[in-house]
Design an enzyme around this catalytic site. Structure first.
Site, PDB file in Angstrom:
ATOM      1  N   CYS A 193     -89.111  56.937 -12.069  1.00 27.96           N
ATOM      2  CA  CYS A 193     -88.401  55.665 -11.748  1.00 27.96           C
ATOM      3  C   CYS A 193     -87.568  55.351 -13.231  1.00 27.96           C
ATOM      4  O   CYS A 193     -87.869  54.920 -13.993  1.00 27.96           O
ATOM      5  CB  CYS A 193     -89.432  54.407 -11.695  1.00 27.96           C
ATOM      6  SG  CYS A 193     -88.396  52.845 -11.458  1.00 27.96           S
TER       7      CYS A 193
ATOM      8  N   CYS B  23     -86.862  51.741 -14.130  1.00 25.58           N
ATOM      9  CA  CYS B  23     -87.893  51.291 -14.952  1.00 25.58           C
ATOM     10  C   CYS B  23     -88.280  51.576 -16.309  1.00 25.58           C
ATOM     11  O   CYS B  23     -88.355  50.979 -17.286  1.00 25.58           O
ATOM     12  CB  CYS B  23     -89.556  51.856 -14.184  1.00 25.58           C
ATOM     13  SG  CYS B  23     -89.456  51.813 -12.435  1.00 25.58           S
ATOM     14  N   ASP B  24     -88.123  52.996 -16.386  1.00 25.07           N
ATOM     15  CA  ASP B  24     -87.971  53.749 -17.865  1.00 25.07           C
ATOM     16  C   ASP B  24     -86.908  54.345 -18.448  1.00 25.07           C
ATOM     17  O   ASP B  24     -87.036  54.502 -19.592  1.00 25.07           O
ATOM     18  CB  ASP B  24     -89.210  54.839 -17.490  1.00 25.07           C
ATOM     19  CG  ASP B  24     -90.438  54.554 -17.006  1.00 25.07           C
ATOM     20  OD1 ASP B  24     -90.729  53.227 -17.256  1.00 25.07           O
ATOM     21  OD2 ASP B  24     -91.164  55.392 -16.438  1.00 25.07           O
TER      22      ASP B  24
END
Ligand code: NAP
Length: 327
Positions: free
Chosen positions: A157, A160-161
């Site tokens: 993701c 997200c990261d």
């Protein structure tokens, strides 16, 4: 959020006696199948609406977020929160509102009701309404290094990261819309994004392709697969192999983002609710093709796939289920 944290221990005994024993509650207004952000949020809303609600947690209580570490994009947590901790909080809140947590896995469903039936290996639950919140599973490359470095540089993701890898080189595996969208997003942080695709032609839409091909921070590596991921504590090198020539190249990258698609967890519902061509539950809002059966989260949403959107979809499904039950 980063992948691979501790798994959440089911902290609650089953309601009144072990599965299959007399006295155990098996009839509910709503049974929610799946306990990620969508399932827990649906549980909170259904219980608060006064419905006798059960959440069947399935094989991975907490869903994909228990395989993450830091979550910085879920509103309400100024300094971020660990994925497993966020899911523990959601579970506690869901339980506090009165929902019954059942730490068991649905192995079959019968959606010809109502009442609808949800079967585990040892129990049969009945429900006047069902919310499907079984999520999706990111496809894996299947490499040992991918497993070893999950949450330590290997991610599924980018939203997200990505911010964890500022100034570093990043490898993205895949050639579809997800890979190209993620690669483009990651150029905000990375010094270079290497998009590694197993063919010489992208599957992604033309518009996205053109934008990515014109982006000077993106390097395309055609006819190539990721063959290994190496490092000590974290990812330090990603090894690429040309599928035509066999030639190998080592990229000094801090992260590998795998974006080769997701598999919706819908095997249980095949033939009972309508699925789209990719196997996701087909929905109108949260309504499925079966009246009284609703779906929420990644099991129907291939577009956003965020914890906060899954929670929103859980809320929508619960409100729709409440309206259905009240009518
Ligand atoms: P996808 O379209 O199925 O693409 C998967 C990509 O990964 C393909 O390029 C495929 O290669 C590659 N791949 C699959 N298995 C692989 C493996 N084992 N090793 C190496 N490469 C592998 O999946 P997606 O990109 O996640 O998109 C899913 C759906 O969501 C699509 O309908 C897409 O249009 C949609 N989507 C839309 C947007 C948007 O509109 N903004 C954003 C994301 C996703 P091949 O091409 O060789 O098969």
């Amino acid at each position: 959020m980063m992948a691979a944290g501790p798994e959440m221990a089911p902290e609650q005994a089953p309601p009144r006696g072990p599965p299959g024993e007399p006295g155990r509650e098996t009839r509910f207004d709503v049974v929610i199948i799946g306990a990620g952000p969508a399932g827990y949020t649906a549980g909170i809303y259904c219980s608060r609406a006064g419905h006798k609600t059960a959440v069947l947690s399935g094989p991975l209580p907490g869903g994909q977020l228990v395989n993450t570490t830091e979550v910085e994009n879920y509103p309400g947590f100024e300094s971020g929160i660990m994925g497993p901790d966020l899911m523990i909080e959601m579970r506690k809140q869901c339980k506090m509102t009165g929902a019954t947590m059942i730490d068991d896995e649905a192995v079959n469903v019968d959606l010809r009701g109502p009442p609808f039936k949800v079967l585990t290996a040892t129990e049969e639950y009945e429900a006047r309404a069902v919310i499907i919140a079984t999520g999706a599973t990111p496809r894996k490359l299947g490499l040992q290094g991918e497993k070893d470095f999950a949450g330590r540089g290997v991610s599924y993701c980018a939203t997200c990261d990505g911010p964890f890898f500022r100034g570093q080189e990043i490898v993205v595996a895949g050639g579809g819309d997800s890979a190209i969208e993620e690669a483009t997003f990651l150029t905000k942080f990375a010094s270079t994004v290497h998009v590694v695709h197993r063919r010489a032609e992208l599957r992604a839409s033309k518009v996205m392709q053109e934008r990515a091909l014109a982006n000077p921070k993106i390097r395309f590596v055609w006819d190539t697969e990721v063959s290994d991921v190496r490092g000590k504590e974290r990812v330090e090198q990603v090894v690429l192999r040309n599928v035509k020539t066999g030639a190998e190249e080592q990229v000094g990258a801090g992260a590998l983002f795998v974006a080769i698609g997701h598999e919706p967890n819908t095997a249980l519902f095949r033939g009972q609710v309508e699925l789209d061509e990719a196997g996701y539950v087909a929905v109108n809002g949260s309504e499925t093709s079966v009246r009284g059966v609703f779906a929420a989260g990644d099991v129907h949403d291939r577009r956003y796939r965020q914890a906060v959107t899954a929670a929103g979809f859980g809320c929508m499904a619960a409100i729709d289920a409440d309206r259905y039950l009240s009518n």
